[in-house]
Design a protein around this motif. Structure first.
Motif, short mmCIF file in Angstrom:
data_model
loop_
_atom_site.label_atom_id
_atom_site.label_comp_id
_atom_site.label_asym_id
_atom_site.label_seq_id
_atom_site.Cartn_x
_atom_site.Cartn_y
_atom_site.Cartn_z
N GLY A 64 36.42 38.74 37.55
CA GLY A 64 36.76 37.77 38.58
C GLY A 64 37.65 38.30 39.69
O GLY A 64 38.19 37.52 40.47
N LEU A 65 37.78 39.61 39.78
CA LEU A 65 38.71 40.19 40.75
C LEU A 65 38.09 40.35 42.13
O LEU A 65 36.89 40.57 42.26
CB LEU A 65 39.20 41.56 40.26
CG LEU A 65 40.03 41.57 38.98
CD1 LEU A 65 40.43 42.99 38.64
CD2 LEU A 65 41.25 40.69 39.12
N ARG A 66 38.94 40.28 43.13
CA ARG A 66 38.52 40.54 44.51
C ARG A 66 38.52 42.05 44.74
O ARG A 66 39.05 42.82 43.95
CB ARG A 66 39.50 39.89 45.47
CG ARG A 66 39.49 38.39 45.39
CD ARG A 66 40.45 37.82 46.40
NE ARG A 66 40.49 36.38 46.27
CZ ARG A 66 41.53 35.65 46.51
NH1 ARG A 66 42.66 36.20 46.91
NH2 ARG A 66 41.49 34.34 46.39
N LYS A 67 37.97 42.44 45.87
CA LYS A 67 37.83 43.85 46.20
C LYS A 67 39.19 44.56 46.22
O LYS A 67 39.34 45.64 45.64
CB LYS A 67 37.14 44.00 47.55
CG LYS A 67 36.81 45.43 47.92
CD LYS A 67 35.96 45.49 49.18
CE LYS A 67 35.58 46.92 49.47
NZ LYS A 67 34.63 47.01 50.59
N ALA A 68 40.19 43.95 46.85
CA ALA A 68 41.52 44.58 46.93
C ALA A 68 42.12 44.77 45.54
O ALA A 68 42.77 45.78 45.26
CB ALA A 68 42.45 43.73 47.79
N ASP A 69 41.91 43.80 44.64
CA ASP A 69 42.44 43.92 43.28
C ASP A 69 41.72 45.01 42.50
O ASP A 69 42.33 45.73 41.71
CB ASP A 69 42.34 42.58 42.55
CG ASP A 69 43.21 41.52 43.18
OD1 ASP A 69 44.30 41.86 43.67
OD2 ASP A 69 42.80 40.34 43.19
N LEU A 70 40.41 45.12 42.70
CA LEU A 70 39.65 46.19 42.04
C LEU A 70 40.15 47.56 42.50
O LEU A 70 40.35 48.47 41.69
CB LEU A 70 38.16 46.05 42.34
CG LEU A 70 37.45 44.86 41.69
CD1 LEU A 70 36.07 44.67 42.31
CD2 LEU A 70 37.36 45.05 40.19
N ILE A 71 40.38 47.70 43.79
CA ILE A 71 40.88 48.96 44.34
C ILE A 71 42.25 49.27 43.77
O ILE A 71 42.54 50.40 43.37
CB ILE A 71 40.89 48.92 45.88
CG1 ILE A 71 39.46 48.91 46.40
CG2 ILE A 71 41.67 50.10 46.46
CD1 ILE A 71 39.33 48.65 47.89
N ARG A 72 43.11 48.25 43.69
CA ARG A 72 44.46 48.45 43.14
C ARG A 72 44.38 48.90 41.68
O ARG A 72 45.08 49.83 41.27
CB ARG A 72 45.25 47.14 43.24
CG ARG A 72 46.68 47.27 42.76
CD ARG A 72 47.45 45.97 42.97
NE ARG A 72 46.81 44.80 42.43
CZ ARG A 72 46.86 44.43 41.14
NH1 ARG A 72 47.55 45.15 40.30
NH2 ARG A 72 46.25 43.37 40.73
N ARG A 73 43.50 48.30 40.91
CA ARG A 73 43.35 48.70 39.51
C ARG A 73 42.81 50.12 39.39
O ARG A 73 43.25 50.88 38.53
CB ARG A 73 42.42 47.73 38.77
CG ARG A 73 43.01 46.38 38.56
CD ARG A 73 43.14 46.09 37.08
NE ARG A 73 43.58 44.73 36.88
CZ ARG A 73 42.95 43.86 36.11
NH1 ARG A 73 41.85 44.21 35.49
NH2 ARG A 73 43.44 42.67 35.95
N LEU A 74 41.85 50.46 40.23
CA LEU A 74 41.31 51.82 40.18
C LEU A 74 42.37 52.85 40.54
O LEU A 74 42.46 53.90 39.92
CB LEU A 74 40.10 51.95 41.11
CG LEU A 74 38.80 51.38 40.58
CD1 LEU A 74 37.78 51.23 41.70
CD2 LEU A 74 38.26 52.25 39.46
N ARG A 75 43.18 52.54 41.54
CA ARG A 75 44.22 53.48 41.93
C ARG A 75 45.31 53.58 40.87
O ARG A 75 45.91 54.65 40.70
CB ARG A 75 44.82 53.06 43.27
CG ARG A 75 43.86 53.34 44.41
CD ARG A 75 44.40 52.98 45.74
NE ARG A 75 43.45 53.35 46.79
CZ ARG A 75 43.36 52.75 47.95
NH1 ARG A 75 44.17 51.76 48.25
NH2 ARG A 75 42.47 53.14 48.83
N ALA A 76 45.57 52.49 40.16
CA ALA A 76 46.58 52.52 39.10
C ALA A 76 46.05 53.32 37.91
O ALA A 76 46.81 54.00 37.23
CB ALA A 76 46.94 51.10 38.68
N GLY A 77 44.75 53.23 37.66
CA GLY A 77 44.13 53.97 36.56
C GLY A 77 44.36 53.33 35.22
O GLY A 77 45.23 52.48 35.04
N PRO A 78 43.58 53.74 34.22
CA PRO A 78 43.70 53.15 32.89
C PRO A 78 44.98 53.53 32.16
O PRO A 78 45.40 52.87 31.23
CB PRO A 78 42.47 53.69 32.15
CG PRO A 78 42.10 54.92 32.88
CD PRO A 78 42.52 54.71 34.31
N SER A 79 45.63 54.61 32.61
CA SER A 79 46.85 55.04 31.92
C SER A 79 48.10 54.38 32.51
O SER A 79 49.20 54.59 32.00
CB SER A 79 46.99 56.56 32.02
OG SER A 79 47.09 56.94 33.37
N ALA A 80 47.95 53.58 33.57
CA ALA A 80 49.10 52.89 34.17
C ALA A 80 49.60 51.81 33.23
O ALA A 80 48.85 51.30 32.40
CB ALA A 80 48.70 52.28 35.50
#
Length: 99
Positions: free
Chosen positions: A50-66
């Motif tokens: 259910g995420l918006r584009k900006a939230d998806l980008i933020r999650r990708l930049r944070a990465g799974p190890s964040a």
């Protein structure tokens, strides 16, 4: 106090925009939501339906190890941040005995 906090937050926002412009682009903004979700899936990032584009980008930049708080937190509005900062400053002032 609120106006000082607002000015501080706006100055921080300007500085972050300048820094963001100086950083190399990773091309995530050009991808579609479907492509961003696929990148998240490939990197093991869950909870993106259910995420918006900006939230998806933020999650990708944070990465799974964040830390989970960074990956899953929703962006807070300026007023909410000012309220939190004001409450924190009032608590510090009370703790120090300053009114």
């Amino acid at each position: 106090m609120r106006s000082n906090l607002r000015e501080l937050a706006q100055a921080d926002a300007r500085l972050l925009r300048e820094l963001d412009g100086a950083l190399p682009a990773d091309g995530l903004e050009e991808l579609t939501i479907k492509q961003l979700k696929e990148h998240c899936r490939q990197r093991g990032i869950k909870g993106t339906s259910g995420l918006r584009k900006a939230d998806l980008i933020r999650r990708l930049r944070a990465g799974p190890s964040a830390p989970a708080a960074l990956r899953e937190s929703k962006p807070m509005g300026l007023e909410a941040r000012l309220d939190r900062m004001e409450a924190l400053l009032l608590r510090i002032a009370a703790h120090l005995g300053v009114e």
